[in-house]
Design a protein around this motif. Sequence first.
Motif, mmCIF file in Angstrom:
data_model
loop_
_atom_site.group_PDB
_atom_site.id
_atom_site.type_symbol
_atom_site.label_atom_id
_atom_site.label_comp_id
_atom_site.label_asym_id
_atom_site.label_seq_id
_atom_site.Cartn_x
_atom_site.Cartn_y
_atom_site.Cartn_z
ATOM 1 N N TRP A 1 0.845 -1.200 0.000
ATOM 2 C CA TRP A 1 0.000 0.000 0.000
ATOM 3 C C TRP A 1 0.881 1.251 0.000
ATOM 4 O O TRP A 1 0.674 2.180 -0.807
ATOM 5 N N CYS A 2 1.832 1.307 0.917
ATOM 6 C CA CYS A 2 2.674 2.497 1.061
ATOM 7 C C CYS A 2 3.562 2.690 -0.163
ATOM 8 O O CYS A 2 3.795 3.833 -0.597
ATOM 9 N N THR B 1 -5.109 4.371 5.702
ATOM 10 C CA THR B 1 -5.985 5.328 6.371
ATOM 11 C C THR B 1 -6.917 4.649 7.368
ATOM 12 O O THR B 1 -7.340 5.268 8.348
ATOM 13 N N HIS C 1 -6.422 -0.440 3.790
ATOM 14 C CA HIS C 1 -5.686 0.756 3.383
ATOM 15 C C HIS C 1 -5.113 1.449 4.627
ATOM 16 O O HIS C 1 -5.727 1.408 5.699
ATOM 17 N N CYS D 1 -5.479 4.531 10.825
ATOM 18 C CA CYS D 1 -5.605 5.778 11.576
ATOM 19 C C CYS D 1 -6.949 5.833 12.294
ATOM 20 O O CYS D 1 -7.041 6.254 13.444
ATOM 21 N N GLY D 2 -8.013 5.384 11.619
ATOM 22 C CA GLY D 2 -9.344 5.438 12.205
ATOM 23 C C GLY D 2 -9.500 4.555 13.422
ATOM 24 O O GLY D 2 -10.276 4.862 14.328
ATOM 25 N N TRP E 1 -2.464 2.965 13.974
ATOM 26 C CA TRP E 1 -1.261 3.592 13.435
ATOM 27 C C TRP E 1 -0.231 3.831 14.534
ATOM 28 O O TRP E 1 0.972 3.819 14.295
#
Length: 217
Positions: free
Chosen positions: A180-181, A202, A200, A205-206, A210
Amino acid sequence: MVNPLCDPLVLTTRLLVKCKLLLFWALVYTFCGLTAWLASLKLLWHIIRNPAGTFQRVVRQTSPPCLNDTSLGTHCYVRIKESGLRFHYVAAGERGRPLMLLLHGFPEFWYSWRYQLQEFKSDFRVVAVDLRGYGESDAPIGRENYQLDCLITDVKDIVESLGYKKCVLIGHDWGGLIAWCFAIYYPEMISKIVILNCPHPTIFCGFGAWQILAVYN
C-alpha cells in the motif's frame, strides 16, 4: 389489534436464540479446554521423560526438501548498492515478461507464495522475495533498520535491480501494508496492485492502530 400470542412467541424466540448461543460457546470453550489439557499432559510427559531436551532448540543441518524444490522456481540473490543488503528471492517464468513481485506477511517468507509462483509463471516473471530480516535475506541489527521507509525503499531497489521500471505488486498481511505504502510513494512503478488481508493505511488511523505501527518505526 395486536395479537396476544405475539409477545410470548417473541420472548420464546429470544430465549431460544440465547440458549443456542450459550450452548455454542459452551462447546467452544469445552473443546479449547480439553485441547489445552491434552497438550499440557503431553508436555508434562515429555518433561518427565527428557527434562533436558524438552525445551532444547534443534538446529536443522539441512533445509527441508520442499524449500529446494526446483519446480517452484530458481533461487537467486540480489545485492542493493545503496543499502548493501543482499536479498534472497525465488523466481519463476521467463525473463523479459512483466514482473510480478510478491511480498509475504509476518512471520513468513517466500514459500508462502509457492502456488502463485506456479500459477502465474506462464504470463509473468514471478518473483517471491524474502523481505529484510526474513528467510535468507540479510537481517540488519537495530529497530531503525525496519522502519517503513526502509522497507518501501527495499521494494523500489529490488524492482530496479531486477531490470524493471514497474511491476504487478502483490502483498499479504505486513507485506500488504508495505505494498500500500509503496503504491502511495511510487505510483508510477505500479501497473497493478493486489492486497490480501490488509486494509488501506488510512483505516489504521481510524482505529488507532497507526500508533502500533509507530512502534516499529
